[in-house]
Design an enzyme around this catalytic site. Sequence first.
Site, PDB file in Angstrom:
ATOM      1  N   HIS A   1       9.587   1.542  46.855  1.00  0.00           N
ATOM      2  CA  HIS A   1       9.768   2.910  46.593  1.00  0.00           C
ATOM      3  C   HIS A   1      10.003   3.288  44.949  1.00  0.00           C
ATOM      4  O   HIS A   1      10.626   2.197  44.287  1.00  0.00           O
ATOM      5  CB  HIS A   1      10.638   3.612  47.322  1.00  0.00           C
ATOM      6  CG  HIS A   1      11.959   3.254  47.062  1.00  0.00           C
ATOM      7  ND1 HIS A   1      12.620   2.082  47.109  1.00  0.00           N
ATOM      8  CD2 HIS A   1      13.120   3.752  46.144  1.00  0.00           C
ATOM      9  CE1 HIS A   1      13.942   2.000  47.030  1.00  0.00           C
ATOM     10  NE2 HIS A   1      14.191   3.091  46.138  1.00  0.00           N
TER      11      HIS A   1
ATOM     12  N   ARG B   1      25.740  -6.640  52.156  1.00  0.00           N
ATOM     13  CA  ARG B   1      25.340  -6.273  50.830  1.00  0.00           C
ATOM     14  C   ARG B   1      25.817  -4.723  50.647  1.00  0.00           C
ATOM     15  O   ARG B   1      25.429  -3.906  51.577  1.00  0.00           O
ATOM     16  CB  ARG B   1      24.095  -6.661  50.153  1.00  0.00           C
ATOM     17  CG  ARG B   1      23.735  -5.955  48.870  1.00  0.00           C
ATOM     18  CD  ARG B   1      22.382  -6.356  48.493  1.00  0.00           C
ATOM     19  NE  ARG B   1      22.493  -5.966  46.965  1.00  0.00           N
ATOM     20  CZ  ARG B   1      21.700  -4.851  46.628  1.00  0.00           C
ATOM     21  NH1 ARG B   1      21.285  -4.115  47.440  1.00  0.00           N
ATOM     22  NH2 ARG B   1      21.401  -4.583  45.266  1.00  0.00           N
TER      23      ARG B   1
ATOM     24  N   HIS C   1      10.514  -0.543  43.279  1.00  0.00           N
ATOM     25  CA  HIS C   1      11.625  -1.645  43.647  1.00  0.00           C
ATOM     26  C   HIS C   1      11.883  -1.676  45.109  1.00  0.00           C
ATOM     27  O   HIS C   1      11.690  -0.589  45.845  1.00  0.00           O
ATOM     28  CB  HIS C   1      12.643  -1.102  42.867  1.00  0.00           C
ATOM     29  CG  HIS C   1      13.618   0.030  42.817  1.00  0.00           C
ATOM     30  ND1 HIS C   1      12.864   1.289  42.416  1.00  0.00           N
ATOM     31  CD2 HIS C   1      14.428   0.575  43.553  1.00  0.00           C
ATOM     32  CE1 HIS C   1      13.654   2.235  42.715  1.00  0.00           C
ATOM     33  NE2 HIS C   1      14.731   1.878  43.330  1.00  0.00           N
TER      34      HIS C   1
ATOM     35  N   ASP D   1      12.239   6.205  42.565  1.00  0.00           N
ATOM     36  CA  ASP D   1      13.269   7.222  42.740  1.00  0.00           C
ATOM     37  C   ASP D   1      12.728   8.480  42.187  1.00  0.00           C
ATOM     38  O   ASP D   1      11.939   8.374  41.260  1.00  0.00           O
ATOM     39  CB  ASP D   1      14.498   6.948  42.173  1.00  0.00           C
ATOM     40  CG  ASP D   1      15.053   5.602  42.497  1.00  0.00           C
ATOM     41  OD1 ASP D   1      14.805   5.361  43.841  1.00  0.00           O
ATOM     42  OD2 ASP D   1      15.914   5.123  42.028  1.00  0.00           O
TER      43      ASP D   1
HETATM   44  O1  LIG Z   1      20.530  -1.280  46.861  1.00  0.00           O
HETATM   45  C1  LIG Z   1      20.047  -1.400  46.002  1.00  0.00           C
HETATM   46  O2  LIG Z   1      19.928  -2.199  45.295  1.00  0.00           O
HETATM   47  C2  LIG Z   1      18.737  -0.385  45.454  1.00  0.00           C
HETATM   48  C3  LIG Z   1      19.185   0.910  46.188  1.00  0.00           C
HETATM   49  C4  LIG Z   1      17.821   1.937  45.986  1.00  0.00           C
HETATM   50  O3  LIG Z   1      17.002   1.608  45.319  1.00  0.00           O
HETATM   51  C5  LIG Z   1      17.994   3.440  46.484  1.00  0.00           C
HETATM   52  O4  LIG Z   1      19.027   3.790  47.006  1.00  0.00           O
HETATM   53  O5  LIG Z   1      16.897   4.236  46.183  1.00  0.00           O
HETATM   54 FE   LIG Z   2      15.691   3.320  44.479  1.00  0.00          FE
END
Ligand SMILES: O=C(O)CCC(=O)C(=O)O
Ligand SMILES: [Fe+2]
Length: 404
Positions: free
Chosen positions: A281, A347, A337, A283
């Site tokens: 996705h 995690r 990403h 952001d």
């Molecule tokens: O957890 C991560 O490293 C990425 C989180 C992410 O991309 C998001 O929450 O939009």
């Molecule tokens: Fe993200």
Amino acid sequence: MFHLLVSRKLNPEFCLEVPTRTCLNAYVKAMSLQKTAQMLAYEGVCQAYVFGPRSILIQQMGFTNLCFFISMDDIEPPFEETYPTLFHNSTARANDKTLFAVDKECELPLIDLARLNFWSFDQWIEEMAEAASQWGFFQVMNHGIPQKVFESMRKEQMKIFHQPFRKKSEQNFMNLSADSYRWGNPKATSLRQFLWSEAFHIPVADISKLEDESINPRSSIGLFATKAANLAERLAEYLAHNLRIKSSYFRDNCLPSSSYLRMNRYPPCPPSFEVLGLIPHTDSDFLTLLYQDHVGGLQLKKDGRWLSVKPNPDVLIVNVGDLFQALSNGVYKSVEHRVVSHPKVERYSVAYFYCPSYEAVIESTENIIKPAIYRKFSFREYKQQIQEDVRATGNKVGLSRFLL
Ligand SMILES: O=C(O)CCC(=O)C(=O)O
Ligand SMILES: [Fe+2]
């Protein structure tokens, strides 16, 4: 004497072996929660505290950030139980070994904010602008947010996510609106679209309303959000300077309350499932500030290939969102990403999404060489379009909808 077994949720840096939940339940029944905590602390390498009516917090001596909870209730979202056809029907399985294929591990460009005092301003900004346009991602050090703010944020996150699943999914949990807690993906028709993760997506405006009888989330989360808001504004202004965007643009359009905070937890994911923690996705904001722990799993797409980001809990990751790509007329890149969950270890990450108010207008900064490539739109329009697309197709289409 009790037998020590390795817990599924054991942190790899944590050298102590702890009993599994079933095993612990037996101790608690035979003794008490208090006695069990004392037993766990017996070896002297850790401290164990009773936390809430049914869980124990274990902390390695001398390492305040190396701690975890053992809960006697089930904390995990019932991924497999709720979506048996996805997990146990072979046709729905992704069956695609290339899903996780990555080219290599990379270290993101590192921007040292302390160097601003020594380098020429333009040279320093140039370095950050180059990272934003070549990578869409960079990491910052000496950013002014004390490490203890991240540590207490992470501890708070662990306390929240280690509440029983039934509690987290209750309406009104921590006084949050019903759609704040997300887990899996109810719309997924294949494992490829599923998310092996859980998250609390919280409007910054709602942080002051957070409450829970056994935890006190407001102060750590609020402090993190305030610090992140200042830093995001500063970074956005530096990046805007390079494009000759009015430096007050962000202060005029973004209120502290228009941004969002997302706390993510990625439970250990059995390697037999071809499922991602977070699917690819971009952001939908100006900038995202991301704090991740030491486990790793974040990947980004560069020149058509997936790269793993080397985890470093001492820095903060910054990535360009769709709105900055539009504002910069495509100069800065909002890059795809995703997250791959670890097979054995949970995690954590927390993302601060720097967003404008709904009425803010995003207009591409054109110049003689490059006319505007996106049409003017409001943030409200952008969000509505995403929701419509997700409803109709299951996917966010994003900025390409606004191309001229
Ligand atoms: O957890 C991560 O490293 C990425 C989180 C992410 O991309 C998001 O929450 O939009
Ligand atoms: Fe993200």
